[in-house]
Design a protein around this motif. Structure first.
Motif, PDB file in Angstrom:
ATOM      1  N   ILE A 291       1.054  -1.245  -0.258  1.00 53.88           N
ATOM      2  CA  ILE A 291      -0.243  -0.020   0.307  1.00 53.88           C
ATOM      3  C   ILE A 291       1.155   1.096   0.059  1.00 53.88           C
ATOM      4  N   LEU A 292       2.327   1.239   0.955  1.00 57.18           N
ATOM      5  CA  LEU A 292       2.656   2.626   1.252  1.00 57.18           C
ATOM      6  C   LEU A 292       3.831   2.953  -0.409  1.00 57.18           C
ATOM      7  N   ALA A 293       3.670   1.506  -1.097  1.00 56.39           N
ATOM      8  CA  ALA A 293       5.154   1.559  -2.486  1.00 56.39           C
ATOM      9  C   ALA A 293       4.169   2.208  -3.610  1.00 56.39           C
ATOM     10  N   GLY A 294       2.717   1.935  -3.174  1.00 61.39           N
ATOM     11  CA  GLY A 294       1.341   1.861  -4.306  1.00 61.39           C
ATOM     12  C   GLY A 294       1.080   3.897  -4.160  1.00 61.39           C
ATOM     13  N   LEU A 295       0.871   3.984  -3.438  1.00 62.56           N
ATOM     14  CA  LEU A 295       1.136   5.103  -2.748  1.00 62.56           C
ATOM     15  C   LEU A 295       2.677   6.493  -3.481  1.00 62.56           C
ATOM     16  N   ALA A 296       3.198   6.300  -2.303  1.00 62.32           N
ATOM     17  CA  ALA A 296       4.261   6.762  -2.927  1.00 62.32           C
ATOM     18  C   ALA A 296       4.641   7.126  -4.626  1.00 62.32           C
ATOM     19  N   PHE A 297       4.513   5.841  -5.065  1.00 64.59           N
ATOM     20  CA  PHE A 297       5.652   5.799  -6.547  1.00 64.59           C
ATOM     21  C   PHE A 297       5.117   6.163  -7.508  1.00 64.59           C
ATOM     22  N   HIS A 298       2.934   6.110  -6.986  1.00 62.71           N
ATOM     23  CA  HIS A 298       1.858   6.183  -7.840  1.00 62.71           C
ATOM     24  C   HIS A 298       1.746   5.651  -9.118  1.00 62.71           C
ATOM     25  N   SER A 299       1.797   3.917  -8.422  1.00 60.62           N
ATOM     26  CA  SER A 299       1.712   2.932  -9.573  1.00 60.62           C
ATOM     27  C   SER A 299       1.003   1.370  -8.361  1.00 60.62           C
ATOM     28  N   ARG A 300      -0.098   0.810  -8.914  1.00 55.73           N
ATOM     29  CA  ARG A 300       0.084  -0.235  -8.927  1.00 55.73           C
ATOM     30  C   ARG A 300       0.782  -1.305  -8.479  1.00 55.73           C
ATOM     31  N   VAL A 301       0.633  -1.391  -6.609  1.00 48.88           N
ATOM     32  CA  VAL A 301       1.556  -2.798  -6.431  1.00 48.88           C
ATOM     33  C   VAL A 301       0.482  -3.025  -4.965  1.00 48.88           C
ATOM     34  N   THR A 302       1.329  -4.666  -5.175  1.00 50.92           N
ATOM     35  CA  THR A 302       0.908  -5.633  -4.513  1.00 50.92           C
ATOM     36  C   THR A 302       1.214  -6.675  -3.337  1.00 50.92           C
ATOM     37  N   ASP A 303       0.465  -7.439  -2.525  1.00 52.06           N
ATOM     38  CA  ASP A 303       0.839  -8.294  -1.480  1.00 52.06           C
ATOM     39  C   ASP A 303       2.165  -9.120  -2.599  1.00 52.06           C
TER      40      ASP A 303
END
Ligand code: HSE
Length: 430
Positions: free
Chosen positions: A210-222
């Motif tokens: 969740i942090l990575a997706g928000l920080a880097f404006h991308s979709r990141v999953t578990d």
């Protein structure tokens, strides 16, 4: 002054967090309503078995029919605190489709199905807020999504699991073994009877996504998060770290590689005792953010617990209520950058490697040769002991994870190396 408008709220789940949300919502109704600009009226609390215990909720509000809450046309806002994937996913999707804004703390669900849920909120023109999903009470998702949207985040590094931070703190303070510190944490209620999700990094990995997706404006999953837990950390690892003025923390880290891919991982790492994250002890959480213009920041506080998590939930509830009243939507997470995910082998950091070796002429040379032939540069080597019990502690310069793994494999093949006792990553300046 109380508004003439009313927004009706349905809560799904009434456990440790849900019961505090309900209690605080009822106790602070007047203030929260005034801040929201509408009378915030709790109309339903859905639990699987209303008769199983005293939930501290007026009887007429309790129901076992979860679906009826998300389908009730009178309900405006939903708070989902069931946890887990199903039925939470299905219920949230139904609520959104029915035009209800949703507040949730469900990190596992967001890390797995975030894209589907955000799209459903977009399609229905309603909000999906989830500040409580990462680091409990600490405001970190809104700062990443809103306050830092004018900056470029370079790295996010967090202690986002209180259970493991408590265990590592006790190992550091008392020299305790992992198993003993875990048992103490369980006795005091900091760790679950089945501690797997916490100690093996699953809980932190969902938060890292969740942090990575928000920080880097991308979709990141578990599934994009590389993870290692703390169950293999030994009292000796902690003692060696201490002697070098370092401390071991379970870190959730996200940054961008030279190739422009997001490297997101959860693993134990050594940091300097002077690093701000080193002062985060016991079950506290903190997220350390580095950005291009703002520089370094740390967000610190309670990462779990009923009341602290309820604070974040109620903050979101007031925010979505305000948005609804103004006829607008809150700021959304964006995925425009659409960065790829880096392989763990491509991440770069420093490593501390402990080797048990025979203390004979030529051993150091053969060990150094393995590092050199894998392009891993050594920064320092210390030796202690003698005869069969000599130990080498090697600190590397920044290296690629794949090169380090090859080095460790080759080292364990050397006759002079009895065993590679531990390999730990090192983060930040030391
Ligand atoms: N189990 C988590 C922790 C809290 O120990 O921090 C909920 O995410």
């Amino acid at each position: 002054m109380m508004s003439s408008k009313t927004l009706k709220i349905g809560v799904l789940g009434c456990g440790v967090v849900g019961s505090q949300v309900v209690r605080l919502l009822l106790a602070n109704k007047a203030d929260l309503s005034t801040r929201a600009g509408a009378n915030l009226q709790l109309v339903k609390v859905a639990v699987r078995n209303p008769k199983s215990k005293n939930y501290g909720v007026p009887d007429e509000l309790l129901t076992s029919d979860l679906k009826s809450v998300v389908s009730d046309p009178q309900v405006d806002l939903i708070v989902e605190l069931l946890g887990g994937i199903e039925p939470a996913r299905e219920l949230i999707l139904t609520a959104l489709k029915n035009g209800k804004s949703v507040v949730t703390a469900n990190k596992a669900l967001l890390a797995k199905h975030g894209a589907e849920l955000y799209a459903a909120a977009d399609n229905a023109n309603v909000d999906l807020y989830y500040e409580a999903a990462v680091a409990g009470a600490i405001p970190i998702l809104r700062p990443l999504r809103e306050s830092l949207v004018g900056d470029q985040v370079l790295k996010v590094m967090g202690i986002v699991n209180g259970t493991t931070n408590y265990i590592l703190t006790k190992m550091d303070e008392n020299g305790a073994a992992f198993e003993d510190a875990l048992r103490e944490a369980q006795k005091l209620g900091f760790a679950e009877a089945d501690p797997t999700a916490d100690v093996e990094g699953g809980d932190a990995a969902a938060k890292a996504a969740i942090l990575a997706g928000l920080a880097f404006h991308s979709r990141v999953t578990d599934l994009d998060v590389y993870k290692e837990g703390i169950s293999k950390i030994t009292a000796t690892d902690v003692k060696v770290a201490k002697a070098m003025d370092l401390v071991i923390k379970l870190l959730a880290i996200a940054d961008v590689t030279n190739d422009g891919a997001i490297a997101v991982r959860v693993h134990p790492a050594l940091i300097s005792r002077a690093h701000p994250l080193a002062s985060v002890r016991d079950s506290y959480n903190a997220v350390f953010v580095e950005s291009a213009s703002a520089g370094q920041m740390m967000f610190y506080g309670r990462g779990a617990g009923g009341e602290p998590t309820a604070s974040a939930i109620l903050g979101d509830l007031v925010a979505v209520a305000r948005n609804k009243l103004s006829g607008g939507l809150g700021p959304r997470e964006s995925d425009y950058a659409d960065l790829k995910i880096a392989k763990i082998g491509d991440t770069q950091t420093r490593y501390l490697i402990r080797l048990n070796v025979a203390d004979k002429p030529g051993v150091l040379e053969s060990v150094a040769h393995v590092f050199a032939s894998n392009q891993v540069s050594i920064q320092t080597v210390r030796q202690s002991g003698a005869g069969d019990k000599a130990e080498l502690i090697v600190m590397t310069h920044i290296s690629k994870e794949s090169a380090l793994s090859a080095t460790v494999k080759d080292l364990s093949k050397l006759d002079s190396v009895t065993d590679v006792a531990s390999v730990l990553r090192v983060e930040g300046e030391i």
